[in-house]
Motif scaffolding. Structure first.
Motif, PDB file in Angstrom:
ATOM      1  N   LEU A  11      -2.307  23.375  15.781  1.00 37.61           N
ATOM      2  CA  LEU A  11      -1.026  23.539  15.102  1.00 37.61           C
ATOM      3  C   LEU A  11      -0.552  22.248  14.456  1.00 37.61           C
ATOM      4  O   LEU A  11       0.275  22.277  13.543  1.00 37.61           O
ATOM      5  CB  LEU A  11       0.039  24.021  16.089  1.00 37.61           C
ATOM      6  N   TYR A  12      -1.076  21.111  14.929  1.00 41.11           N
ATOM      7  CA  TYR A  12      -0.517  19.817  14.524  1.00 41.11           C
ATOM      8  C   TYR A  12      -1.505  18.902  13.799  1.00 41.11           C
ATOM      9  O   TYR A  12      -1.133  17.800  13.401  1.00 41.11           O
ATOM     10  CB  TYR A  12       0.033  19.088  15.764  1.00 41.11           C
ATOM     11  N   LYS A  13      -2.734  19.328  13.646  1.00 40.05           N
ATOM     12  CA  LYS A  13      -3.735  18.451  13.029  1.00 40.05           C
ATOM     13  C   LYS A  13      -3.390  18.093  11.589  1.00 40.05           C
ATOM     14  O   LYS A  13      -3.581  16.947  11.156  1.00 40.05           O
ATOM     15  CB  LYS A  13      -5.115  19.107  13.089  1.00 40.05           C
ATOM     16  N   ALA A  14      -2.898  19.054  10.820  1.00 41.85           N
ATOM     17  CA  ALA A  14      -2.617  18.799   9.408  1.00 41.85           C
ATOM     18  C   ALA A  14      -1.490  17.798   9.218  1.00 41.85           C
ATOM     19  O   ALA A  14      -1.432  17.112   8.193  1.00 41.85           O
ATOM     20  CB  ALA A  14      -2.280  20.112   8.697  1.00 41.85           C
ATOM     21  N   LYS A  15      -0.602  17.695  10.201  1.00 35.87           N
ATOM     22  CA  LYS A  15       0.529  16.772  10.089  1.00 35.87           C
ATOM     23  C   LYS A  15       0.258  15.438  10.751  1.00 35.87           C
ATOM     24  O   LYS A  15       0.819  14.418  10.344  1.00 35.87           O
ATOM     25  CB  LYS A  15       1.768  17.416  10.714  1.00 35.87           C
ATOM     26  N   TYR A  16      -0.598  15.431  11.777  1.00 33.21           N
ATOM     27  CA  TYR A  16      -0.782  14.204  12.542  1.00 33.21           C
ATOM     28  C   TYR A  16      -2.192  13.623  12.442  1.00 33.21           C
ATOM     29  O   TYR A  16      -2.410  12.605  11.786  1.00 33.21           O
ATOM     30  CB  TYR A  16      -0.395  14.443  14.013  1.00 33.21           C
ATOM     31  N   SER A  17      -3.154  14.235  13.098  1.00 33.70           N
ATOM     32  CA  SER A  17      -4.453  13.570  13.250  1.00 33.70           C
ATOM     33  C   SER A  17      -5.211  13.395  11.935  1.00 33.70           C
ATOM     34  O   SER A  17      -5.831  12.353  11.711  1.00 33.70           O
ATOM     35  CB  SER A  17      -5.315  14.322  14.273  1.00 33.70           C
ATOM     36  N   ILE A  18      -5.176  14.383  11.054  1.00 35.67           N
ATOM     37  CA  ILE A  18      -5.943  14.258   9.809  1.00 35.67           C
ATOM     38  C   ILE A  18      -5.366  13.188   8.879  1.00 35.67           C
ATOM     39  O   ILE A  18      -6.083  12.271   8.453  1.00 35.67           O
ATOM     40  CB  ILE A  18      -6.069  15.622   9.093  1.00 35.67           C
ATOM     41  N   PRO A  19      -4.072  13.235   8.540  1.00 40.49           N
ATOM     42  CA  PRO A  19      -3.541  12.184   7.656  1.00 40.49           C
ATOM     43  C   PRO A  19      -3.609  10.789   8.260  1.00 40.49           C
ATOM     44  O   PRO A  19      -3.866   9.810   7.543  1.00 40.49           O
ATOM     45  CB  PRO A  19      -2.100  12.621   7.397  1.00 40.49           C
ATOM     46  N   ILE A  20      -3.406  10.685   9.570  1.00 40.81           N
ATOM     47  CA  ILE A  20      -3.464   9.363  10.197  1.00 40.81           C
ATOM     48  C   ILE A  20      -4.878   8.810  10.157  1.00 40.81           C
ATOM     49  O   ILE A  20      -5.095   7.617   9.904  1.00 40.81           O
ATOM     50  CB  ILE A  20      -2.932   9.442  11.641  1.00 40.81           C
ATOM     51  N   ALA A  21      -5.875   9.661  10.372  1.00 45.47           N
ATOM     52  CA  ALA A  21      -7.265   9.210  10.314  1.00 45.47           C
ATOM     53  C   ALA A  21      -7.604   8.659   8.923  1.00 45.47           C
ATOM     54  O   ALA A  21      -8.240   7.605   8.796  1.00 45.47           O
ATOM     55  CB  ALA A  21      -8.202  10.358  10.672  1.00 45.47           C
ATOM     56  N   PHE A  22      -7.196   9.356   7.890  1.00 51.11           N
ATOM     57  CA  PHE A  22      -7.466   8.882   6.532  1.00 51.11           C
ATOM     58  C   PHE A  22      -6.696   7.599   6.219  1.00 51.11           C
ATOM     59  O   PHE A  22      -7.227   6.679   5.589  1.00 51.11           O
ATOM     60  CB  PHE A  22      -7.095   9.973   5.515  1.00 51.11           C
ATOM     61  N   LYS A  23      -5.450   7.533   6.662  1.00 48.62           N
ATOM     62  CA  LYS A  23      -4.628   6.359   6.392  1.00 48.62           C
ATOM     63  C   LYS A  23      -5.191   5.101   7.060  1.00 48.62           C
ATOM     64  O   LYS A  23      -5.282   4.027   6.443  1.00 48.62           O
ATOM     65  CB  LYS A  23      -3.195   6.609   6.880  1.00 48.62           C
TER      66      LYS A  23
END
Length: 312
Positions: free
Chosen positions: A228-240
């Motif tokens: 539920l939270y990957k698109a808001k947290y883990s994915i963007p943070i990993a790219f950043k």
């Protein structure tokens, strides 16, 4: 020789609420002992004391030695523990967080055991990802396809925004360093999200195994919930983080970034609210424990009473 046993075991209503705690703490190559109501953590850099009741989940990485007394304190203060491998690639074991009520797990078991209600909960999960669309009439296959398209689009958008090239999600469980920097970052970020999801689920008394979308694994509901939270947290943070640091200390930097994002985004409060919503338990408050005896004809009977045979 026995020493002092520290503070007495706290009552449930004395503990810090899940949503108000620090999301997680990662430790490796350290000795962990107990001193009163704190964890005494010692490594090559020195000694720190961590109040046990303010941490949701403790990640124990390679090279950690922890005492029985420290684990007792962790259990008494409702801290979840996850033993993970180097870089967080593997989850080897976990310690169940303390909970005193079976309300949520009973609701969860009832919902997951009926095909109609299971689909309803699964649709609620997908509806949270598509707040501006009506997914109530879609089949599970259609929902999976729709979610797959959404996540692929999230990867493309974050790649474009960060400038980090993206091909596909790929990593080797047995060889973390053989992956690309962005895949390393994603693995580490997702692990943090899984750990926090596990801590919230178990601390509130639900089951990490009874998934509605994922199934057949002892952490099926953890994967449901974390998605539920990957698109808001883990994915963007990993790219950043990958865009800023490349492959330089990627694991440590991602963990710190996830920790800060959890705190700044007040994710714990959101997770508690979302879990209750999914299990139709918005009014649930785990502050007291009521033990009862079950009867198929008379309902719940008082616990702690010596019953006698019926007389003719």
């Amino acid at each position: 020789m026995k020493t002092g046993f520290g503070a007495k075991k706290p009552e449930l209503n004395e503990l810090t609420r899940v949503k108000d705690r620090v999301s997680f703490l990662y430790l490796e190559h350290a000795d962990i002992k107990r001193q009163d109501s704190a964890l005494k953590v010692e490594d090559q850099q020195g000694i720190i004391f961590v109040p046990a009741a303010i941490i949701n989940v403790l990640f124990l990485g390679p090279g950690v030695n922890i005492t029985h007394r420290a684990m007792e304190l962790i259990g008494n203060t409702s801290m979840a523990v996850v033993w993970i491998g180097e870089y967080g690639v593997r989850q080897y074991a976990h310690g169940r967080a303390l909970n005193h009520s079976s309300t949520l797990i009973e609701k969860q078991a009832k919902l997951v055991s009926n095909k109609r209600t299971r689909v309803q909960v699964a649709r609620k999960m997908y509806q949270m990802r598509f707040p501006h669309e009506d997914v109530s009439g879609l089949s599970m296959a259609e929902l999976r396809g729709k979610e797959g398209s959404r996540i692929r689009n999230v990867y493309r958008q974050e790649s474009k925004k960060s400038g980090v090239k993206w091909y596909r999600r790929q990593y080797k469980v047995d060889n973390f360093n053989d992956s690309s920097p962005i895949n390393k970052a994603l693995t580490e970020a997702h692990q943090c999200l899984y750990g926090l999801s596990y801590a919230v689920i178990t601390a509130l008394g639900a089951s990490p195994a009874l998934g509605f979308v994922h199934t057949g694994h002892d952490l099926s509901f953890v994967y449901d919930f974390a998605d539920l939270y990957k698109a808001k947290y883990s994915i963007p943070i990993a790219f950043k983080v990958t865009a800023k640091y490349g492959d330089n200390d990627i694991s440590d930097r991602v963990r710190l970034a996830m920790r800060d994002a959890f705190r700044n985004g007040q994710l714990l409060k959101q997770m508690v609210s979302d879990l209750k919503y999914l299990l139709n338990a918005q009014d649930f408050v785990s502050t007291t424990t009521i033990m009862s005896l079950w009867d198929d004809k008379e309902g719940l009977k008082k616990f702690g009473v010596q019953y006698h045979e019926f007389e003719e």
